[in-house]
Design an enzyme around this catalytic site. Structure first.
Site, mmCIF file in Angstrom:
data_model
loop_
_atom_site.group_PDB
_atom_site.id
_atom_site.type_symbol
_atom_site.label_atom_id
_atom_site.label_comp_id
_atom_site.label_asym_id
_atom_site.label_seq_id
_atom_site.Cartn_x
_atom_site.Cartn_y
_atom_site.Cartn_z
ATOM 1 N N HIS B 245 -0.917 25.764 22.236
ATOM 2 C CA HIS B 245 -0.051 26.604 21.407
ATOM 3 C C HIS B 245 -0.804 27.745 20.739
ATOM 4 O O HIS B 245 -1.909 27.582 20.272
ATOM 5 C CB HIS B 245 0.737 25.804 20.375
ATOM 6 C CG HIS B 245 -0.013 24.826 19.549
ATOM 7 N ND1 HIS B 245 0.635 23.953 18.716
ATOM 8 C CD2 HIS B 245 -1.324 24.543 19.437
ATOM 9 C CE1 HIS B 245 -0.255 23.206 18.118
ATOM 10 N NE2 HIS B 245 -1.443 23.531 18.536
ATOM 11 N N ASN B 246 -0.157 28.890 20.719
ATOM 12 C CA ASN B 246 -0.646 30.079 20.009
ATOM 13 C C ASN B 246 -1.921 30.671 20.592
ATOM 14 O O ASN B 246 -2.578 31.504 19.958
ATOM 15 C CB ASN B 246 -0.808 29.780 18.513
ATOM 16 C CG ASN B 246 0.519 29.404 17.871
ATOM 17 O OD1 ASN B 246 0.817 28.228 17.685
ATOM 18 N ND2 ASN B 246 1.338 30.396 17.605
#
Lengths: 342, 342, 342
Positions: B245-246
């Site tokens: 994520h991210n």
């Protein structure tokens, strides 16, 4: 840029759910959750790590969830709470658009065996297949294209995202989350060699996942050869993880992405395996073991603590010189011993 | 042996498409592309690497794509071009049987939400699911069994092979290729620990894939916790890759198979990660970084260049001796220091 | 705990199938297979490894499959056989509930192209897609949601579990087992760089899997760029394995979980690659090579034997000290040389 719609709450409603205290206008509404620096005037944000304190004064958020110690520094309304990171976790679930999208019912294109049993308020998506004897608990959501094999059990409140494969004879606990394309109960890797070729050992065991387990995208948990592969309660497994037959993982352990665990290894409770860690087969790791990223463990570990293998990265030109020396390391050590004897 | 049918072209047609020059009979037809040593009398081949020059005199191909410098050595017709490897890339696409198989339309077994929007000339295969609010661009091909989640956008000219999962709230650019069983937008691995157990952090961000991205089979790109996971334009991602994520990946970077990137790490533009490379979380790699296969990077890299970790492989008997010494390496270095002081 | 039903056999029937000798009541029936310590009074068990001999006296099994040398120590009926581990492999297949569940026919929800050819006694599950020109051999089982691409061939007696993707132009041998979510024939990772961006090289080759191949869950075998990726007969591939374009694997080799093999590498016959092993591209490994878990091989190997790379795991505090020294290893070696010269 995503276009998903978030739910809307007043600060009072959120304070009530989180058991937090509102400082400011409790009737103010927020319709999303974002970071301190990204949050806009209709969004809520949070401060859970001192490293981000510098962003607090300039935040444009409608309100900030934070520890009471930081309330005075907050330029806008606050929700105060002793553990803001736990509070953020709870908030995140309240703002989850997937939760809002829950629509009980069975899609017309799903193929459900007559002998399968569906609980109350289940949501079965398009193109799903549920085979003979499967039992789907109450409030379960099964995403598009997922398959639940014969005689498998999905516990109440669990969610299977799209294209999940739960093979036959698998038991999934309650409130389990299975991300897209994970496979629970594929064949373990078992073959007998007769001196010239391989003979398949049918994998007759199953897989048991405890309650509150999460499995990431594209991860695979193989079924046992005889007896089950067993994943404890509250075990969190990231994406691209491989768990071989008859592995046991204790409660509350967490496995980061790309971990691989070979057959019959037992991992204790509250263990944490970093990304890409490999565990050989037939090992035992006691409770509370942490292994750092991309380490290989080939022996059992009997004391809690942090373990590592490998070498740090460096410029390739330097690495080449050092790696060549590694091949001579035993010889180098003997040379040092000889020097010491002089 | 494959039985796929290739398209047929005359050399003049191909020269026109590639902006190449024909030497020999331009009306000669070729119906396939193969290597110098494998090509038969109805096939085209190419020479893009001097290492293969030795195979040129004996080639049985109908014609050879090559640099003008090698035209005299060619025993048959030629297409000459300054960069034959780029020419080969373009030829390969002309001979791709999948391109020839394009058949616009929506298969009767596909389940398309009423609120989804389909562009012109889309091809939607059997058993596909397209959820509420999804937007499918012009000329998109969606292979059998793929799922496009709610509110997701697929840019014009993109191709999803079979069993692709694009989760909700994902934005896919134009001319993107998603290979079978990749998952774009599964949950990131986020949990808050209360001292005894884990609490899920709902992953509220999305994934944004730029234009001309390619993702390999069984790869997973997780959605952001808050804010998006962002893959730049022209980023090429191989099979079995995990992107947490991210993460952010800059334009034109390439990630080989089995790479794993932990949360919030930023990879620059024009980076190349070898197979099995691992990047820890919250790092920054500047533009132009190359990491060799199976290296682990645990610190940010601020200068372009080639980086490595690990040790080379050797006979296990020697390796065992050296690996034991590695465990005593700090002690060995201290012994050397003591000797030097004498 | 799994609830799958096992078939039932008399000891005489089993002795007949295994060419074993019964000692005790040949009419006794057994309805399952379990380990020495887990087996109950209606189950069969086996002793194939001396390490488990200690569990023999207390076993509650109905009967034990073992070597004649141990028959006297057995507290219950025996099936004796010279190679009990091979016997166990055969027994496991007899007790496999999946075999018993075989139901020829084509499910109404499957989408089969008119030009596809189905052999005799095939079982085609729900939501399956079989594309133009595909050929499905006799006695093939295709699990729910699997896709067989255009012009692909599935050999007689093969089994595709759920959600398998066989892409176009792939040849699968006889008696092959493809576990859930494996992808055979996804695009290889081929791009030409023009100095500023990537140009896709369409992958025009196919994949050929020999007879008796097994591929684990979530593994991917990419199609060749030109010419095929070739997997020999009796090759066993575990879960989460990545095999790149134009790789060749010799007969009877076995690849454990999470192995990654880069493009055009040739692995010999009877090779064994441990979990997480990486092979660079364009290498040749001769017959009979074994590589231990998580090793990286960057050079061809011309002699059979066992090969390794990496370092063993240790306490992180010690590892940090040693890993720092590794970065100075070339310098350390030079220091030792200087000392020796004095």
């Amino acid at each position: 840029m995503t276009i998903v719609q978030y739910p809307t709450y007043t600060l009072d409603e959120l304070a009530d759910r989180l058991n937090a205290r509102v400082i400011g206008d409790g009737q103010r509404t927020v319709s999303g959750l974002a970071t301190l620096s990204d949050a806009g005037p209709h969004e809520l944000t949070f401060l859970a790590n001192r490293a981000y304190l510098k962003y607090l004064p300039a935040t444009k958020a409608a309100a900030v969830l934070l520890h009471p110690d930081h309330a005075e520094e907050c330029p806008t309304a606050c929700l105060t709470l002793d553990n803001p990171y736990l509070g953020y976790a709870e908030l995140s679930r309240l703002f989850d658009p997937l939760a809002a999208r829950y629509r009980p019912g069975v899609h017309a294109s799903a193929v459900i065996a007559e002998s399968a049993k569906l609980g109350d308020n289940v949501e079965i998506g398009p193109q799903v297949v549920i085979e003979d004897g499967a039992v789907i608990g109450d409030d379960v959501v099964i995403g598009p294209g997922s398959v639940v094999g014969a005689d498998s059990v999905i516990g109440a409140g669990s969610r299977l995202h799209a294209h999940v494969s739960v093979c036959h004879g698998v038991v999934v606990g309650e409130r389990v989350v299975l991300n897209s394309h994970c496979v629970i109960g594929g064949d373990g890797f078992g073959f007998a060699h007769d001196g010239s070729r391989w003979h398949k050992i049918a994998q007759l065991g199953g897989v048991v996942l405890g309650n509150d387990v999460e499995v990431g995208s594209c991860s695979s948990i193989d079924r046992g050869a005889l007896g089950d592969t067993v994943i404890g309660n509250d075990v969190k497994i990231d994406s691209q993880v491989q768990i071989a037959h008859n592995v046991q993982i204790g409660d509350h352990s967490a496995l980061a992405g790309c971990v691989g665990i070979a057959g019959s290894t037992k991992v204790g409770r509250h263990c944490m395996l970093g990304g890409g860690v490999g565990l050989s087969g037939h090992l035992t790791l006691c409770d509370g073991v942490q292994v750092t990223g991309m380490s290989l463990v080939t022996n059992s570990i009997h004391e809690p603590g942090v373990y590592s293998s490998g070498t740090g990265s460096m410029r390739n030109a330097l690495w080449r010189k050092n790696a060549v020396r590694f091949k001579q390391l035993d010889e180098l050590a003997k040379r040092v011993t000889r020097l010491e004897k002089k």
